[in-house]
Design an enzyme around this catalytic site. Structure first.
Site, PDB file in Angstrom:
ATOM      1  N   TYR A  33       0.834  -1.202   0.000  1.00 12.91           N
ATOM      2  CA  TYR A  33       0.000   0.000   0.000  1.00 12.91           C
ATOM      3  C   TYR A  33       0.864   1.246   0.000  1.00 12.91           C
ATOM      4  O   TYR A  33       2.081   1.178   0.197  1.00 12.91           O
ATOM      5  CB  TYR A  33      -0.949  -0.008   1.199  1.00 12.91           C
ATOM      6  N   ARG A  52       8.151   4.090  -4.675  1.00 14.87           N
ATOM      7  CA  ARG A  52       8.201   3.114  -3.576  1.00 14.87           C
ATOM      8  C   ARG A  52       7.180   2.003  -3.795  1.00 14.87           C
ATOM      9  O   ARG A  52       7.434   0.831  -3.487  1.00 14.87           O
ATOM     10  CB  ARG A  52       7.972   3.811  -2.232  1.00 14.87           C
ATOM     11  N   ARG A 100      -7.580 -20.450  -2.022  1.00  9.99           N
ATOM     12  CA  ARG A 100      -6.559 -20.297  -0.990  1.00  9.99           C
ATOM     13  C   ARG A 100      -5.458 -21.357  -1.103  1.00  9.99           C
ATOM     14  O   ARG A 100      -5.724 -22.553  -1.008  1.00  9.99           O
ATOM     15  CB  ARG A 100      -7.202 -20.364   0.402  1.00  9.99           C
ATOM     16  N   HIS A 102      -0.939 -21.055  -0.354  1.00  5.23           N
ATOM     17  CA  HIS A 102       0.086 -20.059  -0.046  1.00  5.23           C
ATOM     18  C   HIS A 102       0.909 -19.628  -1.267  1.00  5.23           C
ATOM     19  O   HIS A 102       1.177 -18.452  -1.454  1.00  5.23           O
ATOM     20  CB  HIS A 102       1.029 -20.576   1.044  1.00  5.23           C
ATOM     21  N   LYS A 147       6.493  -2.058   1.886  1.00 10.99           N
ATOM     22  CA  LYS A 147       5.317  -1.450   2.528  1.00 10.99           C
ATOM     23  C   LYS A 147       4.138  -2.421   2.432  1.00 10.99           C
ATOM     24  O   LYS A 147       3.179  -2.211   1.673  1.00 10.99           O
ATOM     25  CB  LYS A 147       5.005  -0.085   1.905  1.00 10.99           C
ATOM     26  N   GLU A 180      12.183   2.128  14.174  1.00  8.39           N
ATOM     27  CA  GLU A 180      11.264   3.194  13.747  1.00  8.39           C
ATOM     28  C   GLU A 180       9.990   3.062  14.555  1.00  8.39           C
ATOM     29  O   GLU A 180       9.813   2.117  15.321  1.00  8.39           O
ATOM     30  CB  GLU A 180      10.979   3.076  12.242  1.00  8.39           C
ATOM     31  N   LEU A 205      11.118   1.225   7.028  1.00  5.50           N
ATOM     32  CA  LEU A 205      10.535   1.701   5.774  1.00  5.50           C
ATOM     33  C   LEU A 205      11.277   2.965   5.343  1.00  5.50           C
ATOM     34  O   LEU A 205      11.580   3.833   6.176  1.00  5.50           O
ATOM     35  CB  LEU A 205       9.054   2.021   5.968  1.00  5.50           C
TER      36      LEU A 205
HETATM   37  N1  PMP Z   1       7.650   3.644   8.956  1.00  2.00           N
HETATM   38  C1  PMP Z   1       6.550   2.877   8.901  1.00  2.00           C
HETATM   39  C2  PMP Z   1       6.591   1.515   9.491  1.00  2.00           C
HETATM   40  C3  PMP Z   1       5.381   3.368   8.295  1.00  2.00           C
HETATM   41  O1  PMP Z   1       4.281   2.603   8.226  1.00  2.00           O
HETATM   42  C4  PMP Z   1       5.372   4.683   7.768  1.00  2.00           C
HETATM   43  C5  PMP Z   1       4.133   5.263   7.165  1.00  2.00           C
HETATM   44  N2  PMP Z   1       3.709   4.592   6.060  1.00  2.00           N
HETATM   45  C6  PMP Z   1       6.550   5.449   7.841  1.00  2.00           C
HETATM   46  C7  PMP Z   1       7.676   4.889   8.443  1.00  2.00           C
HETATM   47  C8  PMP Z   1       6.619   6.832   7.266  1.00  2.00           C
HETATM   48  O2  PMP Z   1       6.630   6.776   5.868  1.00  2.00           O
HETATM   49  P1  PMP Z   1       6.087   8.001   4.995  1.00  2.00           P
HETATM   50  O3  PMP Z   1       6.880   9.193   5.403  1.00  2.00           O
HETATM   51  O4  PMP Z   1       6.367   7.578   3.597  1.00  2.00           O
HETATM   52  O5  PMP Z   1       4.640   8.154   5.304  1.00  2.00           O
END
Ligand code: PMP
Length: 284
Positions: A33, A52, A100, A102, A147, A180, A205
C-alpha cells in the site's frame, strides 16, 4: 458529497465498495500500500510514493496493476470525486483473487483499490506542544522496507501506545537500537546539533517524509548522521522527533514517560517542521 472508491476497475459508492473474500490481501496480507498526502489540492511527493509502490511490488513479485500514467489519472479522479482538498489518498495492490493456497496463483490479476478522504493535518497542538512515545520490542519480520499491508505488529504497537496515552511506539531491535515507530520514522538531534536517523536497510521503511526531510537538511547545511541510536541515547538527546505522511513532523517531548530535554519541542525540530510544511505546500 458521498464518498467514492476505486476498486478493481470501477468507481463505486464507498459503502458498497468491497473486495472478494478470496482476495489474497484479505487472506494472507499478500499486498502492498501507499498513503499520499493531499495538500491544497495537490499530491505531496507523488513521484516518490509511486516509486516506492513499484519497489514494494517488485520485491513481492506482484505485477503493476496499470501504468503510472493511468494510475495518476485514477488517483486524481478519486481525489476529485471525493472533493478532497486536504487529506490523504490510500492505494492498495494485492496479488489478486484465487483459491486459498500459499504459493503464487497461476492466473490471479492484481487488485487495485484507491480511496481518498479529508483527514489532515493532525491537531496543530501536537506540533506546538510535542508528543509522547513509548518504546517496545520490534517484533516485525525482516523486510520492513517493503510497505506490506500485513500490519498486525504495528496494530499491536500502536494500541500499546494509545493505552499508555502516547502518540507512537518506537520499536527497538535486539541490539537495543531504535528501528522506527509503528507508522513513522524516528529521529534525534545530538548535543552538537547533528540530526540522527537510522539508515535505510531492511529494518525500516524508507519514508517519503524522511526523504523530504533529508533534502531539507542537505539544502540548509545541517549536520546529518544516518546511523542507529539506542533508547538511552534518545532519552539523553536534546531533541527527538518523528515523521510520516499523516503526522508530518512531530516533536517528541516524552520518551517512556521521561521528558526529552526541558519537555518542550526543540528549535531544530521546529525549523525542520516549518521547512517541511513549505515543501508540502509547494511540492507536487
Ligand atoms: N515507517 C513505517 C513503518 C510506516 O508505516 C510509515 C508510514 N507509512 C513510515 C515509516 C513513514 O513513511 P512516509 O513518510 O512515507 O509516510
Amino acid at each position: 458529497m458521498s464518498r467514492v472508491a476505486y476498486v478493481a476497475g470501477q468507481y463505486l459508492p464507498h459503502r458498497q465498495a468491497a473486495v472478494h473474500i478470496e482476495d489474497r490481501g484479505y487472506q494472507f496480507g499478500d499486498g502492498v500500500y501507499e498513503v499520499i498526502a493531499v495538500t491544497g489540492g495537490h499530491l505531496v511527493d507523488e513521484g516518490r510514493h509511486l516509486a516506492r509502490l513499484h519497489r514494494s511490488l517488485t520485491e513481492l513479485r506482484i505485477n503493476q496493476p496499470m501504468s503510472d500514467s493511468a494510475l495518476k489519472i485514477v488517483i486524481r479522479e478519486v481525489v476529485r470525486r471525493n472533493g478532497v482538498d486536504t487529506g490523504i489518498v490510500y492505494l492498495q495492490v494485492t496479488r489478486g483473487v484465487a483459491p486459498r493456497d500459499h504459493a503464487f496463483p497461476k492466473a490471479a490479476k492484481p487488485v487495485l483499490v484507491v480511496t481518498s478522504r479529508r483527514s489532515r493535518p493532525p491537531d496543530p497542538r501536537l506540533g506546538r506542544e510535542g508528543i509522547a512515545v513509548i518504546t517496545i520490542p520490534d517484533i516485525r519480520w525482516q523486510r520492513c522496507d517493503i510497505k506490506s499491508i500485513a500490519l498486525v505488529a504495528a496494530v499491536l504497537g500502536k494500541q500499546q501506545a494509545r493505552e499508555a496515552s502516547a502518540y507512537e511506539a518506537w520499536q527497538v531491535d535486539r541490539e537495543g537500537q531504535v528501528t522506527e515507530g509503528t507508522s513513522t520514522n524516528a529521529w534525534i538531534v545530538t548535543a552538537d546539533n547533528t540530526v540522527v536517523t537510522r539508515a535505510t536497510d531492511h529494518a525500516i521503511l524508507n519514508g517519503v517524509t524522511r526523504a523530504a526531510i533529508l533534502d531539507i537538511i542537505h539544502r540548509e547545511g545541517y549536520r546529518l548522521d544516518e546511523r542507529p541510536f539506542t533508547v538511552a541515547e534518545a532519552k539523553a538527546a536534546p531533541e527527538a522527533f518523528l515523521t510520516s505522511t499523516t503526522a508530518d513532523l512531530l516533536p517528541i517531548v516524552r520518551i517512556d514517560g521521561a521528558p526529552v530535554a526541558d519537555g518542550k519541542p526543540g528549535p531544530l525540530s521546529r525549523k525542520l517542521r516549518d521547512a517541511y510544511f513549505r515543501h508540502a505546500a509547494a511540492a507536487a
